[in-house]
Enzyme design. Sequence first.
Site, PDB file in Angstrom:
ATOM      1  N   HIS A 115     -19.365 -12.758   6.660  1.00  0.00           N
ATOM      2  CA  HIS A 115     -18.359 -12.685   5.604  1.00  0.00           C
ATOM      3  C   HIS A 115     -18.930 -12.373   4.227  1.00  0.00           C
ATOM      4  O   HIS A 115     -19.989 -12.835   3.850  1.00  0.00           O
ATOM      5  CB  HIS A 115     -17.526 -13.978   5.503  1.00  0.00           C
ATOM      6  CG  HIS A 115     -18.223 -15.210   5.947  1.00  0.00           C
ATOM      7  ND1 HIS A 115     -17.692 -16.071   6.867  1.00  0.00           N
ATOM      8  CD2 HIS A 115     -19.430 -15.710   5.626  1.00  0.00           C
ATOM      9  CE1 HIS A 115     -18.536 -17.065   7.092  1.00  0.00           C
ATOM     10  NE2 HIS A 115     -19.586 -16.875   6.346  1.00  0.00           N
ATOM     11  N   TYR A 118     -22.842  -7.449   1.481  1.00  0.00           N
ATOM     12  CA  TYR A 118     -23.119  -6.018   1.437  1.00  0.00           C
ATOM     13  C   TYR A 118     -24.520  -5.770   1.970  1.00  0.00           C
ATOM     14  O   TYR A 118     -25.498  -6.359   1.487  1.00  0.00           O
ATOM     15  CB  TYR A 118     -23.027  -5.482   0.003  1.00  0.00           C
ATOM     16  CG  TYR A 118     -23.519  -4.054  -0.112  1.00  0.00           C
ATOM     17  CD1 TYR A 118     -22.786  -3.005   0.438  1.00  0.00           C
ATOM     18  CD2 TYR A 118     -24.730  -3.765  -0.735  1.00  0.00           C
ATOM     19  CE1 TYR A 118     -23.250  -1.695   0.361  1.00  0.00           C
ATOM     20  CE2 TYR A 118     -25.191  -2.461  -0.825  1.00  0.00           C
ATOM     21  CZ  TYR A 118     -24.451  -1.429  -0.271  1.00  0.00           C
ATOM     22  OH  TYR A 118     -24.905  -0.139  -0.342  1.00  0.00           O
ATOM     23  N   ARG A 192     -34.384 -21.196  -6.493  1.00  0.00           N
ATOM     24  CA  ARG A 192     -33.346 -21.662  -7.414  1.00  0.00           C
ATOM     25  C   ARG A 192     -33.977 -22.298  -8.651  1.00  0.00           C
ATOM     26  O   ARG A 192     -35.009 -22.955  -8.556  1.00  0.00           O
ATOM     27  CB  ARG A 192     -32.471 -22.730  -6.749  1.00  0.00           C
ATOM     28  CG  ARG A 192     -31.834 -22.314  -5.453  1.00  0.00           C
ATOM     29  CD  ARG A 192     -31.101 -23.507  -4.835  1.00  0.00           C
ATOM     30  NE  ARG A 192     -30.850 -23.265  -3.416  1.00  0.00           N
ATOM     31  CZ  ARG A 192     -30.824 -24.227  -2.500  1.00  0.00           C
ATOM     32  NH1 ARG A 192     -31.066 -25.483  -2.856  1.00  0.00           N
ATOM     33  NH2 ARG A 192     -30.560 -23.934  -1.248  1.00  0.00           N
TER      34      ARG A 192
END
Length: 210
Positions: A115, A118, A192
Amino acid sequence: MKKNLTIIDENNVYIEDGVVLGDGVKIYPNNYIAEGSVIEDDVVLLPNNYIKNSHIKKGASVIFSVIEDSVVGERVNIGPFARLRPQSVIEDDARIGNFVEIKKSTIGKGSKVSHLSYVGDAEVGSGVNIGCGVVFVNYNGKIKSKTIVEDGSFIGSSVNLIAPVHVGKRAFVCAGTTVVKDVKDGDFVIGRSRMTIKEGLAKKYLKEEN
């Protein structure tokens, strides 16, 4: 008409000359199958697809999707709302889910792009999981570059893979990471920044309450 070919509503299906349909194919309303397409045995075309110059192999299913100049392997599930742009190859038992765009890429056997992702100018191996919101960043404004993700790797949600980059076998890339360097087999990657909380500061950025 082929033996065991089922077209649910012949008034709402468009098949151009030269299209090849196998046995056991089932076509639901609002499908447009354009020239150069081959639809093999037992394929199910659920509603609202546009397929052009593409090869859909045995047992695959497609719903609410656009497929152009591409190859879809056996037992592959495509859609809803997926787009396969030219030179895409989806190998057997893979899954291309909702709001996924594939461009000039190979998705290996049994891999999943389920889902909101790209994948452009990429080579993805077998058994790879591509999480939600992953972007293969293939264009820097001047040239397009390739990304390789090898067999068995896990690419977490909201990962950016900045091409050219190579992720080895059975690597694990954590959600939210931007990958800018090659990753070796078995590596664990996290990129992160640390979350910072400024207590009570939200009011500076919000409109006043009525």
